[in-house]
Design a protein around this motif. Structure first.
Motif, PDB file in Angstrom:
ATOM      1  N   UNK A  12      25.157  -4.953 -39.369  1.00 31.08           N
ATOM      2  CA  UNK A  12      25.806  -3.927 -40.188  1.00 31.08           C
ATOM      3  C   UNK A  12      26.691  -3.072 -39.288  1.00 31.08           C
ATOM      4  N   UNK A  13      27.823  -2.642 -39.844  1.00 33.63           N
ATOM      5  CA  UNK A  13      28.745  -1.764 -39.119  1.00 33.63           C
ATOM      6  C   UNK A  13      28.486  -0.331 -39.565  1.00 33.63           C
ATOM      7  N   UNK A  14      28.286   0.553 -38.595  1.00 31.85           N
ATOM      8  CA  UNK A  14      28.011   1.965 -38.868  1.00 31.85           C
ATOM      9  C   UNK A  14      28.996   2.839 -38.110  1.00 31.85           C
ATOM     10  N   UNK A  15      29.318   4.006 -38.666  1.00 35.80           N
ATOM     11  CA  UNK A  15      30.128   4.967 -37.909  1.00 35.80           C
ATOM     12  C   UNK A  15      29.328   5.526 -36.738  1.00 35.80           C
ATOM     13  N   UNK A  16      28.023   5.675 -36.946  1.00 34.90           N
ATOM     14  CA  UNK A  16      27.130   6.172 -35.902  1.00 34.90           C
ATOM     15  C   UNK A  16      25.709   5.787 -36.281  1.00 34.90           C
ATOM     16  N   UNK A  17      24.853   5.806 -35.285  1.00 39.09           N
ATOM     17  CA  UNK A  17      23.445   5.504 -35.545  1.00 39.09           C
ATOM     18  C   UNK A  17      22.800   6.662 -36.297  1.00 39.09           C
ATOM     19  N   UNK A  18      21.824   6.383 -37.132  1.00 34.77           N
ATOM     20  CA  UNK A  18      21.143   7.476 -37.825  1.00 34.77           C
ATOM     21  C   UNK A  18      20.294   8.309 -36.861  1.00 34.77           C
ATOM     22  N   UNK A  19      20.198   9.595 -37.166  1.00 35.03           N
ATOM     23  CA  UNK A  19      19.294  10.474 -36.408  1.00 35.03           C
ATOM     24  C   UNK A  19      17.902  10.315 -36.989  1.00 35.03           C
ATOM     25  N   UNK A  20      16.927  10.821 -36.299  1.00 34.77           N
ATOM     26  CA  UNK A  20      15.538  10.726 -36.743  1.00 34.77           C
ATOM     27  C   UNK A  20      15.411  11.212 -38.194  1.00 34.77           C
ATOM     28  N   UNK A  21      14.866  10.360 -39.049  1.00 33.09           N
ATOM     29  CA  UNK A  21      14.631  10.714 -40.449  1.00 33.09           C
ATOM     30  C   UNK A  21      15.865  10.652 -41.336  1.00 33.09           C
ATOM     31  N   UNK A  22      17.010  10.257 -40.817  1.00 36.22           N
ATOM     32  CA  UNK A  22      18.265  10.259 -41.558  1.00 36.22           C
ATOM     33  C   UNK A  22      18.606   8.856 -42.080  1.00 36.22           C
ATOM     34  N   UNK A  23      19.257   8.820 -43.217  1.00 37.96           N
ATOM     35  CA  UNK A  23      19.779   7.582 -43.777  1.00 37.96           C
ATOM     36  C   UNK A  23      21.297   7.634 -43.694  1.00 37.96           C
ATOM     37  N   UNK A  64      21.026  -5.802 -36.232  1.00 37.14           N
ATOM     38  CA  UNK A  64      22.024  -5.348 -35.270  1.00 37.14           C
ATOM     39  C   UNK A  64      22.918  -4.312 -35.938  1.00 37.14           C
ATOM     40  N   UNK A  65      22.943  -3.125 -35.361  1.00 35.78           N
ATOM     41  CA  UNK A  65      23.788  -2.036 -35.856  1.00 35.78           C
ATOM     42  C   UNK A  65      24.933  -1.852 -34.877  1.00 35.78           C
ATOM     43  N   UNK A  66      26.174  -2.031 -35.360  1.00 39.10           N
ATOM     44  CA  UNK A  66      27.352  -1.974 -34.502  1.00 39.10           C
ATOM     45  C   UNK A  66      28.193  -0.757 -34.875  1.00 39.10           C
ATOM     46  N   UNK A  67      28.519   0.044 -33.859  1.00 38.08           N
ATOM     47  CA  UNK A  67      29.358   1.219 -34.058  1.00 38.08           C
ATOM     48  C   UNK A  67      30.825   0.854 -33.820  1.00 38.08           C
TER      49      UNK A  67
END
Length: 160
Positions: free
Chosen positions: A44-55, A128-131
């Protein structure tokens, strides 16, 4: 290479053949036997990784991409892309990914007769999370790759 394949850290399975000149596998060569992991890589492509507890949502609500992968499977593909007869020894679970992983290897002319199915678990999966800058984070579910049911059968011993 497919448009989205550049996002995958292991692009050995790109839909077009390797740009390296290849020779058809020769039956006169002894096969290279690769023993290792095979995974379903879910990217998945993400703008940024999630912070703890965040979606967080994917970039532009893009879909998830599936790629066959795994360190051992990628090595087998690289050898086959160079025209060397290749056999792969590994394990998959009894799930929706198992036939996709076998078919991907077969599509590269890799002998998959020594891939065993472990019914008690899933196939190996890599999330795999890609920024946007290409940085990635990966979570591995070992599945059949790490099963205690690994078997080195007589046919595998003979091949090695």
């Amino acid at each position: 290479m497919t448009p989205s394949a550049h996002l995958h850290p292991y692009a050995a399975y790109a839909s077009s053949p390797s740009p390296v000149p290849t020779n058809p596998p020769s039956s006169s060569k002894s096969p290279l036997v690769v023993v290792g992991s095979v995974n379903a890589d879910l990217v998945v492509r993400l703008n940024r990784l999630p912070k703890k507890g965040e979606t967080v949502s994917t970039v532009d609500n893009s879909s998830m991409q599936f790629y066959p992968g795994g360190k051992g499977a990628n090595q087998a593909v690289a050898a086959a892309n160079l025209g060397h007869p290749t056999q792969f020894v590994g394990q998959v679970g009894q799930d929706v990914y198992a036939p996709l992983l076998r078919d991907a290897l077969r599509s590269r002319n890799i002998d998959t007769s020594m891939i065993h199915t472990i019914p008690s678990c899933s196939s190996g999966i890599a999330f795999i999370m890609v920024q946007p800058d290409g940085e990635n984070s990966i979570v591995i579910v070992g599945g059949a790759n790490t099963s205690e049911e690994w078997q080195i059968t007589d046919d595998v011993t003979t091949a090695i």
